[in-house]
Design an enzyme around this catalytic site. Structure first.
Site, PDB file in Angstrom:
ATOM      1  N   GLU A 168       0.796  -1.220   0.000  1.00 51.57           N
ATOM      2  CA  GLU A 168       0.000   0.000   0.000  1.00 51.57           C
ATOM      3  C   GLU A 168       0.837   1.283   0.000  1.00 51.57           C
ATOM      4  OE1 GLU A 168      -4.004  -1.886   2.041  1.00 51.57           O
ATOM      5  OE2 GLU A 168      -2.902  -0.349   3.145  1.00 51.57           O
ATOM      6  N   GLU A 351      -5.833  -8.072  -0.333  1.00 55.87           N
ATOM      7  CA  GLU A 351      -6.479  -7.782   0.953  1.00 55.87           C
ATOM      8  C   GLU A 351      -7.930  -7.419   0.696  1.00 55.87           C
ATOM      9  OE1 GLU A 351      -4.804  -4.940   3.685  1.00 55.87           O
ATOM     10  OE2 GLU A 351      -2.763  -5.638   3.322  1.00 55.87           O
TER      11      GLU A 351
END
Length: 440
Positions: A168, A351
């Site tokens: 991320e 995710e």
């Protein structure tokens, strides 16, 4: 609650996985790990709920065998874990044999249980010694990160199934250096712009380093949020597009198209590091797959200011999680399609999950909202597969309730309940649901 999916509904080689991150579960006070900027951030009053930190977390460092048994017990195929830079190199430079041996044992433990290891090199725990030198604001961080990649993957890279350098990048850059919500807690547009680029450069250099080791299965993991205008005004539409540029298109564009989006660059270019335009050949290293982390959508409107990025998030009408995030499964389908428009590479959902108000009662946790959430999002994965998009896997965040960064131990994302006093693990109803659905 009926779960709408079974393993047989998906391609034979489709991977069902779960994920964690090092600082959130391991217990950073164990095994000779060095101090990180998260330790510093948490020790500063007002940054983290109750000042909580990852010193003990879930004590995965000592309980990893039991935790791997939980993954295998749920009939999951793969485990997406992360390595702690400060555990492997406490000062950011010098290898720690205890840290290397921990990940060596962990990977072997996965393979012994038939679990495919999916590694992430960096999930936000920067060694303090490197933070002292400017951290991600410093261009040299990219070379130091490549050295870390060589060190840890020289130990375990021969046995991992899939690897990504950085989890991320938006969180590493924007959330942490512009919004100030995560370590190092800066609110500085120049710092943010520089990190938005340096995190991409580090991705590229680490990928080069791992290729030099002979590794395959290398990818990139980016997080995405679906941005919609809060109302029908043209200004809200423009700002939702700008939010999408900062959050989504910047990182996809850099890695897959050798370009940053012009609508964002117009505002960040005065703050960018010198020579950034010359780095795209390094950033855009050939990859083997792309990962999507997705949780929610945001409604975007003007904040009434004349300062970039001019926008604010508005409350939406949809059902919300314990994070107060809207549940919007169509956003996952959007980003699978969107990523496929950038590349023909295989896509993994790396995710997806939610925090819910989980209560342990009579030895069980009935987390119906999580079961429904997973079922609805897996339905969108099925739809993408039906459209011919090459989706190879789906990963539930998270295996365990854990340290949820600035929110401390309040928010529970796990398939497994953790009592943070005793550290006892209790599989939730969602864990049992997956166990039944994924039975081979």
């Amino acid at each position: 609650m009926t779960f709408a999916h079974r393993r047989a509904d998906f391609p034979a080689d489709f991977l069902f996985a779960t994920a964690t991150s090092a600082y959130q579960i391991e217990g950073h006070s164990f095994g000779g790990a060095g101090q990180t900027h998260w330790d510093t951030f948490a020790a500063t009053p007002g940054n983290v709920v109750r000042g909580e930190n990852g010193a003990v977390a879930c004590d995965h460092y000592h309980r990893w065998t039991d935790d791997l048994d939980l993954i295998a017990g749920a009939n999951l195929d793969a485990y997406r874990f992360s390595t702690s830079w400060a555990r492997v190199m406490p000062d950011g430079v010098t290898p720690n044999p205890d840290g290397l041996d921990f990940y060596d044992r962990l990977v072997d433990g996965m393979l012994e249980r038939g679990i495919k290891p999916m590694a992430t090199l960096y999930h936000w725990e920067l060694p303090s010694a490197l933070a002292d030198l400017g951290g991600w604001r410093n261009r040299d961080i990219a070379d130091r990160f490549a050295d870390f990649a060589t060190c840890i993957m020289g130990k375990i890279g021969d046995r991992v199934h899939r690897t990504a350098p950085i989890n991320e990048p938006w969180c590493v850059a924007w959330l942490s250096h512009f919004m100030g919500h995560h370590a190092p807690g800066l609110r500085d547009i120049r710092a943010a712009a520089r990190v938005m680029h340096h995190v991409m450069l580090a991705h590229g250099k680490a990928t080069q380093a791992m290729r030099a080791l002979g590794m395959t299965g290398l990818g990139a993991v980016m997080n995405h949020e679906y941005a919609e205008p809060a109302d029908s005004s043209e200004r809200s539409k423009e700002l939702a597009q700008l939010y999408d540029g900062i959050y989504n298109r910047w990182f996809l564009g850099g890695i897959l198209r050798k370009a940053y989006p012009e609508d964002v660059l117009k505002h960040l270019s005065p703050h960018m590091p010198e020579g950034w335009q010359d780095d795209f050949d390094t950033i855009a290293q050939p990859l083997d797959w792309v990962g999507i982390n997705y949780y929610t959508r945001k409604l975007i409107g003007p904040d009434g200011s004349d300062q970039f990025p001019f926008l604010e998030e508005r409350e939406g009408p949809l059902e919300k999680t314990a994070m107060d995030w809207e549940i919007y499964p169509d956003g996952l389908l959007h980003f699978i399609r969107h990523t496929a428009s950038y590349t023909d590479l295989p896509i993994y959902v790396t995710e997806n999950g939610l925090a819910s108000y989980d209560v342990l009662k009579d030895g069980a946790v009935q987390d119906e909202q999580r079961i429904r959430y997973l079922s609805e999002h897996l339905a969108r994965v099925k739809q993408a597969l039906a459209e011919g998009i090459d989706v190879r896997g789906y990963t539930v965040w998270s295996l365990l309730d854990n340290y949820e960064w600035a929110l401390g131990y309040e928010k529970r994302f796990g398939l497994v309940h953790v009592d943070f006093e005793t550290l006892a693990r209790t599989p939730k109803a969602s864990w049992h649901t997956l166990k039944d659905a994924l039975a081979k």
